[in-house]
Write a protein that holds these residues in place. Structure first.
Motif, short mmCIF file in Angstrom:
data_model
loop_
_atom_site.label_atom_id
_atom_site.label_comp_id
_atom_site.label_asym_id
_atom_site.label_seq_id
_atom_site.Cartn_x
_atom_site.Cartn_y
_atom_site.Cartn_z
N VAL A 164 0.84 -1.20 0.00
CA VAL A 164 0.00 0.00 0.00
C VAL A 164 0.88 1.25 0.00
CG1 VAL A 164 -1.63 1.37 1.39
CG2 VAL A 164 -2.02 -1.09 1.04
N ARG A 165 1.92 1.25 0.84
CA ARG A 165 2.82 2.41 0.89
C ARG A 165 3.47 2.64 -0.47
NH1 ARG A 165 4.77 0.15 6.06
NH2 ARG A 165 6.63 -0.41 4.92
N LEU A 166 3.89 1.55 -1.14
CA LEU A 166 4.53 1.68 -2.45
C LEU A 166 3.56 2.26 -3.48
CD1 LEU A 166 6.88 1.10 -4.48
CD2 LEU A 166 5.74 -1.09 -4.91
N ILE A 167 2.38 1.72 -3.57
CA ILE A 167 1.40 2.18 -4.57
C ILE A 167 0.97 3.62 -4.27
CG2 ILE A 167 -0.90 1.79 -5.56
CD1 ILE A 167 1.21 -0.32 -6.37
N ALA A 168 0.59 3.90 -3.03
CA ALA A 168 0.14 5.25 -2.68
C ALA A 168 1.27 6.27 -2.90
CB ALA A 168 -0.35 5.31 -1.24
N GLY A 169 2.47 5.93 -2.46
CA GLY A 169 3.60 6.84 -2.65
C GLY A 169 3.92 7.07 -4.11
N SER A 170 3.83 6.01 -4.91
CA SER A 170 4.11 6.15 -6.34
C SER A 170 3.07 7.03 -7.03
CB SER A 170 4.12 4.77 -7.01
OG SER A 170 5.17 3.98 -6.49
N ILE A 171 1.80 6.86 -6.67
CA ILE A 171 0.75 7.69 -7.25
C ILE A 171 0.97 9.16 -6.89
CG2 ILE A 171 -1.73 8.23 -7.20
CD1 ILE A 171 -2.21 5.18 -6.85
N VAL A 172 1.28 9.41 -5.62
CA VAL A 172 1.50 10.80 -5.19
C VAL A 172 2.73 11.38 -5.89
CG1 VAL A 172 2.15 12.24 -3.21
CG2 VAL A 172 0.33 10.52 -2.98
N LEU A 173 3.81 10.63 -5.97
CA LEU A 173 5.03 11.11 -6.61
C LEU A 173 4.79 11.43 -8.09
CD1 LEU A 173 8.10 11.65 -6.57
CD2 LEU A 173 8.41 9.22 -7.13
N VAL A 174 4.21 10.49 -8.82
CA VAL A 174 4.00 10.68 -10.26
C VAL A 174 3.02 11.83 -10.52
CG1 VAL A 174 3.05 9.60 -12.34
CG2 VAL A 174 4.65 8.33 -10.90
N SER A 175 1.91 11.86 -9.75
CA SER A 175 0.94 12.94 -9.99
C SER A 175 1.53 14.29 -9.60
CB SER A 175 -0.38 12.69 -9.26
OG SER A 175 -0.18 12.70 -7.86
N GLY A 176 2.39 14.32 -8.58
CA GLY A 176 3.06 15.57 -8.21
C GLY A 176 4.00 16.06 -9.30
N LEU A 177 4.75 15.13 -9.88
CA LEU A 177 5.68 15.51 -10.96
C LEU A 177 4.94 15.94 -12.22
CD1 LEU A 177 8.42 12.76 -10.53
CD2 LEU A 177 8.59 15.19 -9.93
N ILE A 178 3.93 15.19 -12.60
CA ILE A 178 3.15 15.55 -13.78
C ILE A 178 2.40 16.86 -13.53
CG2 ILE A 178 1.23 14.87 -15.29
CD1 ILE A 178 2.17 11.96 -14.92
N GLY A 179 1.97 17.06 -12.28
CA GLY A 179 1.24 18.27 -11.92
C GLY A 179 2.05 19.54 -12.10
N LEU A 180 3.38 19.41 -12.14
CA LEU A 180 4.22 20.59 -12.41
C LEU A 180 4.00 21.11 -13.82
CD1 LEU A 180 7.56 19.43 -10.73
CD2 LEU A 180 5.92 21.11 -9.85
N ALA A 181 3.66 20.20 -14.72
CA ALA A 181 3.47 20.59 -16.12
C ALA A 181 2.00 20.66 -16.52
CB ALA A 181 4.20 19.60 -17.04
N VAL A 182 1.16 19.86 -15.89
CA VAL A 182 -0.26 19.79 -16.25
C VAL A 182 -1.10 20.20 -15.04
CG1 VAL A 182 -2.11 18.29 -17.09
CG2 VAL A 182 0.24 17.88 -17.84
N PRO A 183 -1.66 21.39 -15.09
CA PRO A 183 -2.46 21.86 -13.95
C PRO A 183 -3.62 20.89 -13.64
CG PRO A 183 -2.14 23.61 -15.56
CD PRO A 183 -1.62 22.36 -16.18
N GLY A 184 -3.88 20.71 -12.35
CA GLY A 184 -5.00 19.87 -11.92
C GLY A 184 -4.64 18.44 -11.63
N VAL A 185 -3.55 17.92 -12.18
CA VAL A 185 -3.17 16.52 -11.95
C VAL A 185 -2.79 16.31 -10.48
CG1 VAL A 185 -1.52 14.70 -12.56
CG2 VAL A 185 -2.50 16.13 -14.34
N GLY A 186 -2.34 17.37 -9.83
CA GLY A 186 -2.00 17.28 -8.41
C GLY A 186 -3.17 16.89 -7.53
N LEU A 187 -4.39 17.05 -8.06
CA LEU A 187 -5.57 16.64 -7.29
C LEU A 187 -5.62 15.13 -7.08
CD1 LEU A 187 -8.28 19.03 -8.78
CD2 LEU A 187 -7.15 19.18 -6.55
#
Length: 194
Positions: free
Chosen positions: A123-146
């Protein structure tokens, strides 16, 4: 109307070790996934995953008595199993305080199989990976950080309710299922023990 949640009776590791040192003692029901169980479990324990226990609690009730200890990784799933069995008419069961984590930490005897990641670590791996990837993509694509916000909300809800939807979904993956637990075999094994 919901049944009020009550605190199950706890049994500490030292007391369980004393009760089981001569090979007798209470029945041990391990409610973790078959994959977790086959990785490591207390010798003599029966594997009845929480979902299976909930589905077959009426059948199991007839083959258990109050001298039963419920085990999981840390105690949360065992407490849920205790509640399910109490709702089926089998009160006064005990939960191993601290679960397998506490049992292993004190050097309790275990049977080991092939190593697998524990469900909580997955669970920690999956949740952390989702947060990390969405945070990185969110730098370029507004709203993905949600997406990260949604995962955070889910983890907060999981902590407050002591349940985990992501963990329940991961438990259904073939990696975590291991050999299927056959309720008929479990009941036959429970019957064969005096």
């Amino acid at each position: 109307m919901t049944t009020p949640t009550r605190t199950p009776a706890r049994l500490d590791v030292a007391a369980l070790r004393e009760l089981t040192k001569d090979g007798s003692g209470p029945r041990l029901l391990d409610v973790r996934t078959p994959g977790e169980f086959h990785t490591v479990h207390i010798p003599g324990a029966y594997n009845v995953p929480l979902d299976t226990l909930r589905e077959h609690r009426a059948e199991l009730r007839h083959h258990l008595d109050e001298d039963t200890v419920l085990i999981c990784r840390s105690g949360a799933r065992a407490a849920q199993a205790e509640q399910a069995l109490a709702d089926a008419g089998l009160p006064n069961l005990r939960v191993l305080d601290g679960g397998m984590v506490a049992w292993e930490a004190t050097g309790g005897p275990v049977t080991r199989g092939s190593a697998r990641w524990e469900l909580e670590r997955q669970v920690r791996l999956i949740a952390g990976s989702i947060v990390l990837v969405s945070g990185l993509i969110g730098l370029a694509v507004p709203g993905v950080g949600l997406v990260a916000t949604a995962v955070g909300a889910g983890l907060t809800f999981a902590a407050v309710t002591n349940t985990c939807a992501m963990g329940m979904l991961l438990a259904k993956l073939p990696y975590n299922r291991g050999p299927r637990t056959d309720i008929g075999s479990v009941i036959a094994a429970l019957r064969s023990r005096p």
